[in-house]
Motif scaffolding. Structure first.
Motif, short mmCIF file in Angstrom:
data_model
loop_
_atom_site.label_atom_id
_atom_site.label_comp_id
_atom_site.label_asym_id
_atom_site.label_seq_id
_atom_site.Cartn_x
_atom_site.Cartn_y
_atom_site.Cartn_z
N TYR B 61 0.35 -7.24 20.78
CA TYR B 61 -0.20 -7.69 21.89
C TYR B 61 -1.65 -8.12 22.05
O TYR B 61 -2.10 -9.13 22.39
CB TYR B 61 -0.18 -6.52 23.10
N ARG B 64 -1.96 -11.54 20.75
CA ARG B 64 -1.66 -12.66 21.67
C ARG B 64 -2.70 -12.87 22.79
O ARG B 64 -3.33 -13.77 23.05
CB ARG B 64 -0.35 -12.35 22.30
N ASP B 65 -3.17 -11.58 23.06
CA ASP B 65 -4.29 -11.61 24.15
C ASP B 65 -5.52 -12.29 23.89
O ASP B 65 -6.14 -12.90 24.55
CB ASP B 65 -4.78 -10.13 24.82
N ARG B 68 -5.05 -16.08 24.08
CA ARG B 68 -5.42 -16.35 25.67
C ARG B 68 -6.59 -16.52 26.14
O ARG B 68 -7.16 -17.49 26.67
CB ARG B 68 -4.36 -15.52 26.41
N GLN B 69 -7.47 -15.36 25.78
CA GLN B 69 -8.67 -15.07 26.03
C GLN B 69 -9.71 -16.15 25.59
O GLN B 69 -10.47 -16.74 26.29
CB GLN B 69 -9.14 -13.62 25.71
N LYS B 72 -9.04 -19.15 27.48
CA LYS B 72 -9.70 -19.31 28.68
C LYS B 72 -11.19 -19.49 28.75
O LYS B 72 -11.84 -20.45 29.51
CB LYS B 72 -9.34 -17.71 29.38
#
Lengths: 195, 195
Positions: B61, B64-65, B68-69, B72
């Motif tokens: 996880y 993947r996090d 994405r972060q 962002k």
């Protein structure tokens, strides 16, 4: 659509369960409730209880963090005198109610009992009170909740959580994208609103 | 004033170290850099490595996090082929530089080597390159970094982290209030700006 995987014993689930319906509605997103049991997942890591109990420094921090987070979100907060609280009966009722219109209100009521009123939530008295406050047939629902079939469904849902890679709560899914923790609720809703 | 406790091997420290100076400046907050070693703290919990390695589901996880972060925050991202990377030499240089004007730029350079360029950062070549890019005397600084006195100071700073209840990185302090994780950087800066 956003899936909300949660457990009534989990303090960070409290922050999300209290807020998700209003936030999702404001963005035109549907909430799909997914109650599951954290205990068996922690056990699969070799943990007999919450990491907030196993790791003393992290636990101490967590209670201070919860206090600040609840202030920020304007939610009531009392550190539970027992943690983590077992929540088998209300979790079983939540599984029954997952697609019912009363689900959100029922979940908020049980969460407030645990994290604002410091009450035992794994008792027929507490669950009955929550159901009656919503005008629901408490006896009937609790009987269905403890029926063998529903017990097995909650076990199956917990296994499904684990199979999907869930390792804590709350966890959100938007399609195949997983988001862990109340801190990712905003990102998950943004993704859900994008469709 | 905000204290930023971090370690170059920590991926969530990357997100904060890259952003903190600009965010703090925008709010008129001073950053006090506090490099410390995560390894001895994890060892004190009985962990031989990062929890992202020890817990497979959480690790999967996390990557993947991070992806994405970084999207962002508009930061470059390459999943390190070795994790966690040891960072003893750059950490020792960071301790020397903690109160120098080049500290922020040096930290961002080392972090980018680890999490954007997937390079070994615990090497004289990498550290020298980072120092030279800032126009600094690389040989002199690296010699001071590996001097016994500076090694002991880094050990003492790590012990101070642990004594203060730090259990992960990044961790921020604003006065006596502790904030854990990149996800709390905003709250910590808000508190710091309030004074």
């Amino acid at each position: 659509m956003i899936e909300c995987w949660f457990e009534f014993g989990s303090n960070y689930s409290y922050l999300s369960v209290m807020r998700i319906e209003a936030l999702a509605a404001a963005r035109g997103v549907t909430v799909r409730w997914k109650p599951f049991l954290l205990g068996p997942i922690f056990k699969s890591f070799g943990w007999e209880t919450s990491p907030f109990v196993l790791q003393q420094a992290k636990g101490a921090y967590t209670w201070r963090d919860m206090q600040r987070q609840c202030e920020k979100y304007n939610l009531p907060w009392t550190q539970p005198s027992r943690f983590p609280r077992s929540a088998l009966l209300p979790m079983r009722v939540a599984l029954l109610g997952a697609e019912q219109p009363w689900m959100g209100a029922f979940c908020r009521c049980i969460m407030l009992m645990n994290f604002a009123q410091d009450r035992d939530i794994d008792s027929p008295a507490a669950v009955s009170e929550a159901l009656l406050a919503l005008g629901l047939p408490d006896g009937e629902l609790m009987a269905a909740a403890v029926a063998e079939e529903n017990k097995l469904r909650l076990r199956a849902q917990t296994e499904a959580a684990q199979a999907r890679g869930i390792f804590g709560a709350p966890t959100f899914f938007v399609g195949e994208e997983m988001y862990w923790g109340n801190d990712r609720l905003g990102d998950a809703l943004t993704a859900a609103a994008r469709g």
